[in-house]
Design a protein around this motif. Structure first.
Motif, short mmCIF file in Angstrom:
data_model
loop_
_atom_site.label_atom_id
_atom_site.label_comp_id
_atom_site.label_asym_id
_atom_site.label_seq_id
_atom_site.Cartn_x
_atom_site.Cartn_y
_atom_site.Cartn_z
N ILE A 126 0.85 -1.19 0.00
CA ILE A 126 0.00 0.00 0.00
C ILE A 126 0.88 1.24 0.00
N ASP A 127 0.51 2.24 -0.79
CA ASP A 127 1.23 3.51 -0.82
C ASP A 127 0.75 4.35 0.36
N ALA A 128 1.53 4.35 1.44
CA ALA A 128 1.13 5.06 2.67
C ALA A 128 1.11 6.57 2.47
N SER A 129 1.79 7.07 1.43
CA SER A 129 1.84 8.51 1.19
C SER A 129 0.61 9.01 0.44
N ASN A 130 -0.21 8.08 -0.08
CA ASN A 130 -1.39 8.49 -0.82
C ASN A 130 -2.54 8.77 0.15
N PRO A 131 -3.14 9.96 0.10
CA PRO A 131 -4.22 10.28 1.05
C PRO A 131 -5.44 9.38 0.91
N ASN A 132 -5.58 8.74 -0.26
CA ASN A 132 -6.73 7.86 -0.49
C ASN A 132 -6.35 6.39 -0.41
N TYR A 133 -5.35 6.08 0.44
CA TYR A 133 -4.87 4.70 0.50
C TYR A 133 -5.97 3.72 0.92
N GLU A 134 -6.92 4.19 1.75
CA GLU A 134 -7.99 3.28 2.19
C GLU A 134 -8.88 2.87 1.02
N ASP A 135 -9.17 3.82 0.11
CA ASP A 135 -9.96 3.48 -1.08
C ASP A 135 -9.18 2.51 -1.97
N GLN A 136 -7.87 2.70 -2.06
CA GLN A 136 -7.05 1.82 -2.88
C GLN A 136 -7.03 0.40 -2.30
N ILE A 137 -7.00 0.29 -0.97
CA ILE A 137 -7.08 -1.02 -0.32
C ILE A 137 -8.38 -1.72 -0.72
N ASP A 138 -9.49 -0.96 -0.69
CA ASP A 138 -10.80 -1.52 -1.05
C ASP A 138 -10.82 -2.01 -2.49
N VAL A 139 -10.21 -1.24 -3.40
CA VAL A 139 -10.17 -1.62 -4.82
C VAL A 139 -9.45 -2.95 -4.99
N VAL A 140 -8.28 -3.07 -4.35
CA VAL A 140 -7.48 -4.30 -4.46
C VAL A 140 -8.24 -5.48 -3.86
N GLU A 141 -8.83 -5.29 -2.70
CA GLU A 141 -9.54 -6.39 -2.05
C GLU A 141 -10.78 -6.81 -2.84
N ASP A 142 -11.42 -5.86 -3.52
CA ASP A 142 -12.58 -6.20 -4.36
C ASP A 142 -12.15 -7.07 -5.54
N VAL A 143 -11.01 -6.73 -6.16
CA VAL A 143 -10.52 -7.51 -7.30
C VAL A 143 -10.12 -8.91 -6.83
N LEU A 144 -9.43 -8.99 -5.69
CA LEU A 144 -9.02 -10.30 -5.16
C LEU A 144 -10.24 -11.17 -4.86
N GLU A 145 -11.30 -10.53 -4.36
CA GLU A 145 -12.53 -11.29 -4.08
C GLU A 145 -13.18 -11.76 -5.38
N ASP A 146 -13.13 -10.90 -6.42
CA ASP A 146 -13.71 -11.26 -7.72
C ASP A 146 -13.04 -12.48 -8.34
N ILE A 147 -11.72 -12.61 -8.12
CA ILE A 147 -11.01 -13.73 -8.72
C ILE A 147 -10.93 -14.93 -7.76
N GLY A 148 -11.69 -14.84 -6.66
CA GLY A 148 -11.87 -15.99 -5.79
C GLY A 148 -10.74 -16.27 -4.83
N ILE A 149 -10.08 -15.22 -4.35
CA ILE A 149 -8.97 -15.42 -3.41
C ILE A 149 -9.47 -15.22 -1.98
N HIS A 150 -9.45 -16.29 -1.21
CA HIS A 150 -9.93 -16.25 0.17
C HIS A 150 -8.99 -17.07 1.06
N GLU A 151 -8.98 -16.75 2.33
CA GLU A 151 -8.33 -17.57 3.36
C GLU A 151 -6.84 -17.77 3.16
N ILE A 152 -6.18 -16.85 2.45
CA ILE A 152 -4.71 -16.87 2.37
C ILE A 152 -4.22 -15.79 3.33
N PRO A 153 -3.24 -16.11 4.21
CA PRO A 153 -2.74 -15.08 5.14
C PRO A 153 -2.24 -13.84 4.39
N VAL A 154 -2.52 -12.67 4.95
CA VAL A 154 -2.13 -11.39 4.32
C VAL A 154 -1.36 -10.54 5.32
N ILE A 155 -0.26 -9.93 4.86
CA ILE A 155 0.42 -8.88 5.62
C ILE A 155 0.20 -7.58 4.86
#
Length: 413
Positions: free
Chosen positions: A285-314
């Motif tokens: 995540i780009d911590a310097s981007n003021p909209n980093y929370e929205d970017q996290i949501d975008v990435v997590e939505d795509v990961l969910e769309d391609i069926g990625i679940h239950e893998i540990p995340v850092i």
């Protein structure tokens, strides 16, 4: 260089329209397009004929004529009828955000697989849009290996695109088989994998290089890194070795972006399978981007769309050399780093190690001298902390995987 006007529709959703149009401007500049002006309209829903209201179309036309623009770029994907109606009214070329992203991908693609993936996404995008690609449709005579009697140019183009899509899918499937064979081989060898994912330009390739640098195996095959959108599209995998004999593969994958075209996600599924098969995901995540929370949501939505679940995340908050963040982050586990200057890379590696090797056991074993082959195997596949030679054998203090512990349990003391 083309001169463009950007147009955005604010429907009151969670996405900040100003930030979204700034990102659209960056995409345009990545395609060597000069942005002259930005126009925003607030509406609950798009209109059926022009996507924006007719009054706003007049405003766009006035801006086109005043600023001498030759291109209008919309922030959302347009339908074929929208493009046709807008081009008839504005008398200039009209494209959407999807075309810009496809164009960037086409420019950045270097490997055969990436080129095929982008070409397939482009063909799928243009398939329903060939209607607006011609000023007129002409009837032509039939010819050998060409059109049938009276077949229109439009029908020929559709047929050619369908054939192209079929051919590209066939070629991609061959490459996918090779990639899957490689993954299956890793699984059979119990090799752990770490996948880097995140929003485009979050610093995934820089982080990959930093981890390779930190490992005991300094490798010349570094990933390309640059401060630009979609700097790399190719999946790159590097082997990471440490002095304690622990190793894993780290894979850099394509970045995501808001409103990532569906056709691209579909075409790049074979690449994204690297994430689905990983033992651990590093969400950069780009911590310097003021909209980093929205970017996290975008990435997590795509990961969910391609069926990625239950893998540990850092959650890896990168670019802390710019952001200087110390405040609490909701995501857990998380860490602040700077891949560029190496800040906290050692702590991140410890976190990776703890998650990947949570099955490591600290124990002592005594091996008779005639079991030297077992000692060699343990030396190669575990972390030997201390070795003491006795009269009748070898006493070793070591960290060992659960599977090896079970195999040589009778030598445990």
């Amino acid at each position: 260089m083309e001169n463009a006007i950007l147009v955005g529709l604010d429907t009151g959703g969670k996405t900040d329209i100003t930030e979204s149009l700034l990102e659209l401007g960056n995409l345009a500049r990545a395609c060597d397009v000069n942005v002259l002006y930005t126009i925003i309209q607030k509406r609950d829903t798009p209109t059926a004929n022009f996507y924006i209201g007719e009054g706003k179309v007049e405003e766009v036309l006035e801006a086109v004529n005043t600023l001498d623009a030759d291109l209008v770029i919309f922030n959302d994907e347009l339908s074929p009828s929208h493009i046709r109606n807008l081009e008839n009214s504005l008398k200039v070329k009209v494209i959407d955000r999807t075309v810009l992203i496809l164009d960037i991908f086409a420019k950045r693609a270097k490997t055969k697989e990436a080129m095929l993936q982008v070409e397939l996404a482009q063909a799928k995008y243009f398939m329903p849009r060939v209607v607006g690609m011609y000023k007129y449709l002409s009837r032509q005579k039939s010819g050998t290996g060409s059109k049938g009697p009276g077949e229109q140019q439009l029908e020929l183009d559709r047929r050619l695109l369908r054939s192209k899509i079929t051919k590209l899918k066939r070629e991609l499937n061959q490459l996918v088989k090779v990639r899957r064979t490689q993954r299956n081989k890793r699984k059979s060898n119990n090799i752990k994998t770490v996948a880097l994912t995140g929003y485009t330009n979050a610093g995934k390739s820089t982080l990959m290089n930093a981890i390779v640098d930190y490992s005991s195996m300094h490798n010349d095959r570094y990933a390309f890194e640059q401060n630009m959108l979609f700097a790399t599209l190719e999946t790159k995998t590097r082997k990471i070795n440490f002095e304690n004999n622990r190793e894993y593969l780290i894979t850099d994958t394509v970045g995501f972006i808001d409103k990532l075209p569906h056709h691209l996600v579909e075409s790049f599924k074979s690449t994204l399978e690297e994430i689905a098969e990983a033992s651990l995901i590093l969400h950069v995540i780009d911590a310097s981007n003021p909209n980093y929370e929205d970017q996290i949501d975008v990435v997590e939505d795509v990961l969910e769309d391609i069926g990625i679940h239950e893998i540990p995340v850092i959650y890896v908050f990168n670019k802390n050399d710019i952001a200087k963040r110390t405040n609490h982050i909701a995501q857990n586990p998380s860490i602040f780093i700077s891949a560029l200057n190496g800040e906290n890379i050692d702590k991140l590696v410890e976190m990776i190690d703890k998650i990947l090797y949570n099955d490591i056991i600290r124990t002592k074993m005594f091996l008779p001298f005639e079991k030297g082959d077992i000692y060699s195997k343990l030396k190669d596949n575990s972390n030997i902390i201390d070795t003491e030679y006795k009269d009748d054998g070898i006493l070793i203090d070591l960290e060992i995987k659960q599977s090896l512990y079970n195999k040589y349990k009778k030598y445990v003391i």
